[in-house]
Design a protein around this motif. Structure first.
Motif, PDB file in Angstrom:
ATOM      1  N   VAL A  26      -6.327  11.236 -12.038  1.00 26.44           N
ATOM      2  CA  VAL A  26      -5.320  10.258 -11.642  1.00 26.44           C
ATOM      3  C   VAL A  26      -5.528   9.855 -10.179  1.00 26.44           C
ATOM      4  N   VAL A  27      -5.518   8.550  -9.930  1.00 29.97           N
ATOM      5  CA  VAL A  27      -5.642   8.027  -8.566  1.00 29.97           C
ATOM      6  C   VAL A  27      -4.477   7.085  -8.299  1.00 29.97           C
ATOM      7  N   VAL A  28      -4.186   6.912  -7.017  1.00 30.29           N
ATOM      8  CA  VAL A  28      -3.040   6.114  -6.588  1.00 30.29           C
ATOM      9  C   VAL A  28      -3.535   4.936  -5.760  1.00 30.29           C
ATOM     10  N   LEU A  29      -3.047   3.744  -6.094  1.00 26.90           N
ATOM     11  CA  LEU A  29      -3.440   2.525  -5.388  1.00 26.90           C
ATOM     12  C   LEU A  29      -2.203   1.833  -4.836  1.00 26.90           C
ATOM     13  N   PRO A  30      -2.355   1.074  -3.761  1.00 29.53           N
ATOM     14  CA  PRO A  30      -1.189   0.418  -3.154  1.00 29.53           C
ATOM     15  C   PRO A  30      -0.686  -0.748  -3.987  1.00 29.53           C
ATOM     16  N   GLY A  31       0.616  -1.004  -3.886  1.00 31.23           N
ATOM     17  CA  GLY A  31       1.217  -2.154  -4.525  1.00 31.23           C
ATOM     18  C   GLY A  31       1.500  -1.942  -6.005  1.00 31.23           C
ATOM     19  N   PRO A  32       2.212  -2.882  -6.621  1.00 31.65           N
ATOM     20  CA  PRO A  32       2.503  -2.786  -8.055  1.00 31.65           C
ATOM     21  C   PRO A  32       1.271  -3.108  -8.889  1.00 31.65           C
ATOM     22  N   ALA A  33       1.271  -2.632 -10.117  1.00 33.94           N
ATOM     23  CA  ALA A  33       0.169  -2.936 -11.032  1.00 33.94           C
ATOM     24  C   ALA A  33       0.235  -4.391 -11.455  1.00 33.94           C
ATOM     25  N   ASP A  34      -0.921  -4.973 -11.715  1.00 34.08           N
ATOM     26  CA  ASP A  34      -0.992  -6.334 -12.207  1.00 34.08           C
ATOM     27  C   ASP A  34      -0.333  -6.402 -13.589  1.00 34.08           C
ATOM     28  N   LYS A  35       0.638  -7.289 -13.753  1.00 36.67           N
ATOM     29  CA  LYS A  35       1.425  -7.340 -14.988  1.00 36.67           C
ATOM     30  C   LYS A  35       0.571  -7.695 -16.196  1.00 36.67           C
ATOM     31  N   GLU A  36      -0.356  -8.628 -16.028  1.00 42.62           N
ATOM     32  CA  GLU A  36      -1.199  -9.018 -17.164  1.00 42.62           C
ATOM     33  C   GLU A  36      -2.118  -7.880 -17.577  1.00 42.62           C
ATOM     34  N   ALA A  37      -2.701  -7.190 -16.572  1.00 42.93           N
ATOM     35  CA  ALA A  37      -3.570  -6.055 -16.887  1.00 42.93           C
ATOM     36  C   ALA A  37      -2.772  -4.928 -17.531  1.00 42.93           C
ATOM     37  N   LEU A  38      -1.542  -4.726 -17.075  1.00 40.28           N
ATOM     38  CA  LEU A  38      -0.697  -3.685 -17.642  1.00 40.28           C
ATOM     39  C   LEU A  38      -0.335  -4.003 -19.088  1.00 40.28           C
ATOM     40  N   ALA A  39      -0.014  -5.266 -19.354  1.00 39.97           N
ATOM     41  CA  ALA A  39       0.318  -5.672 -20.719  1.00 39.97           C
ATOM     42  C   ALA A  39      -0.884  -5.528 -21.647  1.00 39.97           C
ATOM     43  N   GLU A  40      -2.082  -5.768 -21.106  1.00 39.35           N
ATOM     44  CA  GLU A  40      -3.297  -5.620 -21.908  1.00 39.35           C
ATOM     45  C   GLU A  40      -3.580  -4.147 -22.210  1.00 39.35           C
ATOM     46  N   ALA A  41      -3.310  -3.279 -21.213  1.00 41.41           N
ATOM     47  CA  ALA A  41      -3.556  -1.849 -21.407  1.00 41.41           C
ATOM     48  C   ALA A  41      -2.529  -1.227 -22.337  1.00 41.41           C
ATOM     49  N   TRP A  42      -1.265  -1.717 -22.266  1.00 47.73           N
ATOM     50  CA  TRP A  42      -0.175  -1.151 -23.077  1.00 47.73           C
ATOM     51  C   TRP A  42       0.537  -2.289 -23.793  1.00 47.73           C
ATOM     52  N   PRO A  43      -0.096  -2.878 -24.822  1.00 49.03           N
ATOM     53  CA  PRO A  43       0.475  -4.064 -25.475  1.00 49.03           C
ATOM     54  C   PRO A  43       1.811  -3.811 -26.152  1.00 49.03           C
ATOM     55  N   SER A  44       2.074  -2.546 -26.529  1.00 44.32           N
ATOM     56  CA  SER A  44       3.330  -2.268 -27.231  1.00 44.32           C
ATOM     57  C   SER A  44       4.415  -1.738 -26.318  1.00 44.32           C
ATOM     58  N   ALA A  45       4.086  -1.499 -25.048  1.00 44.01           N
ATOM     59  CA  ALA A  45       5.068  -0.888 -24.147  1.00 44.01           C
ATOM     60  C   ALA A  45       6.284  -1.772 -23.951  1.00 44.01           C
ATOM     61  N   ALA A  46       6.053  -3.081 -23.844  1.00 44.63           N
ATOM     62  CA  ALA A  46       7.164  -3.986 -23.567  1.00 44.63           C
ATOM     63  C   ALA A  46       8.143  -4.062 -24.726  1.00 44.63           C
ATOM     64  N   SER A  47       7.648  -3.757 -25.942  1.00 44.06           N
ATOM     65  CA  SER A  47       8.522  -3.877 -27.106  1.00 44.06           C
ATOM     66  C   SER A  47       9.135  -2.549 -27.522  1.00 44.06           C
ATOM     67  N   VAL A  48       8.851  -1.495 -26.762  1.00 39.44           N
ATOM     68  CA  VAL A  48       9.357  -0.178 -27.147  1.00 39.44           C
ATOM     69  C   VAL A  48      10.876  -0.159 -27.198  1.00 39.44           C
ATOM     70  N   SER A  49      11.515  -0.715 -26.145  1.00 39.44           N
ATOM     71  CA  SER A  49      12.976  -0.676 -26.104  1.00 39.44           C
ATOM     72  C   SER A  49      13.582  -1.494 -27.237  1.00 39.44           C
ATOM     73  N   ARG A  50      12.949  -2.656 -27.557  1.00 39.78           N
ATOM     74  CA  ARG A  50      13.460  -3.471 -28.652  1.00 39.78           C
ATOM     75  C   ARG A  50      13.298  -2.759 -29.976  1.00 39.78           C
ATOM     76  N   THR A  51      12.172  -2.076 -30.142  1.00 41.71           N
ATOM     77  CA  THR A  51      11.929  -1.351 -31.386  1.00 41.71           C
ATOM     78  C   THR A  51      12.924  -0.223 -31.548  1.00 41.71           C
ATOM     79  N   LYS A  52      13.154   0.512 -30.457  1.00 43.51           N
ATOM     80  CA  LYS A  52      14.094   1.623 -30.537  1.00 43.51           C
ATOM     81  C   LYS A  52      15.504   1.128 -30.828  1.00 43.51           C
ATOM     82  N   ALA A  53      15.834  -0.055 -30.280  1.00 37.27           N
ATOM     83  CA  ALA A  53      17.179  -0.568 -30.479  1.00 37.27           C
ATOM     84  C   ALA A  53      17.406  -1.006 -31.918  1.00 37.27           C
ATOM     85  N   SER A  54      16.338  -1.508 -32.554  1.00 34.74           N
ATOM     86  CA  SER A  54      16.487  -2.036 -33.908  1.00 34.74           C
ATOM     87  C   SER A  54      16.166  -1.017 -34.979  1.00 34.74           C
TER      88      SER A  54
END
Length: 274
Positions: free
Chosen positions: A133-161
């Motif tokens: 594990v390494v640490v880099l400055p600033g927030p992660a790039d949102k597009e790269a994060l969505a590409e790495a974890w395509p289902s992460a954004a929908s986790v809360s919606r899935t759990k809710a439904s």
């Protein structure tokens, strides 16, 4: 190979990004230990311990170890908040539940659930484990994060439904010890803040059953240490770190109460490894 100064190890990132007061809290307690003792307890040396000289005298080694755990909790909480706030972001190589070769971004939204092993440069979050594990400055790039974890954004919606099954008492035996520890701490927080009761001795709850469960879990993972003394030290430090609101159990007491269990588990571990 060219070294990228923006990619810091977990240890160096703590020194670089966190409040100096939090770092100094850890260093002040490190003076009671040699650097090799810190490593044996699962911590890196942040500069307060000597590798050759004698440590500062201490009357109660168990209390010193508990104080070290408390100082580290404060430092790691500071760091988790910086990750969650986007001041820094992390990358790591996933080894569980799938083994991968390339590193990937780690969602900062999960930071509150990160369980760091700074000495090993790794972390756990739910069923995932990441190394290198390494640490880099600033927030992660949102597009790269969505590409790495395509289902992460929908986790809360899935759990809710999705319907959820009620946790039964008998299911507790199937839970990971780390999850049990988190539940213990959440309950302790509820008792302190909601019921306004203290969990300090003599009314403290003993987490010995949790410790025994973790020892059994480590045997299944083939990670038991070769001596009971070393295993008891590891378990005492681990329990103080994950369940700090409960009665502190010293390594000697763990040896006395769980020595027979350790022998059985170690024998089974040796048999399974040939």
């Amino acid at each position: 190979m060219t070294h990228d100064p923006s990619r810091l190890s977990l240890r160096n990132a703590l020194l670089h990004w966190c409040f100096e007061e939090r770092v100094e809290d850890v260093r002040a307690v490190e003076g009671y230990f040699r650097s090799q003792d810190l490593a044996r307890h699962g911590w890196p040396n942040l500069g307060g311990a000597s590798s050759r000289g004698e440590p500062n005298p201490v009357e109660d080694e168990d209390e010193a170890r508990a104080e070290l755990s408390r100082a580290w909790r404060g430092l790691l909480l500071d760091f988790q908040q910086r990750v969650e706030g986007g001041q820094v972001h992390l990358r790591g190589v996933q080894t569980n539940p799938e083994r991968r070769l390339d590193d990937s971004l780690l969602p900062g939204q999960w930071a509150a659930e990160y369980r760091f092993d700074v000495l090993a440069g790794s972390l756990h979050v739910w069923e995932y484990r990441f190394v290198n594990v390494v640490v880099l400055p600033g927030p992660a790039d949102k597009e790269a994060l969505a590409e790495a974890w395509p289902s992460a954004a929908s986790v809360s919606r899935t759990k809710a439904s999705s319907p959820t099954r009620e946790l039964r008492v008998e299911d507790v035996a199937l839970l990971d010890p780390g999850v049990v520890a988190a539940l213990l701490e959440r309950h302790a927080e509820h008792v302190r803040t909601g019921l306004r009761k203290q969990l300090l001795p003599p009314g403290g709850a003993s987490p010995m059953a949790l410790i025994a469960s973790m020892m059994q879990h480590r045997a299944k993972e083939l990670t038991l240490l070769p001596t009971m003394a070393a295993e008891a030290d590891w378990l005492s430090e681990w329990c103080g770190r994950v369940a700090p609101s409960y009665f502190s159990v010293g390594a000697k007491r763990i040896q006395n109460l769980l020595g027979a269990l350790y022998k059985d588990l170690l024998a089974a571990q040796k048999k399974s490894t040939g």
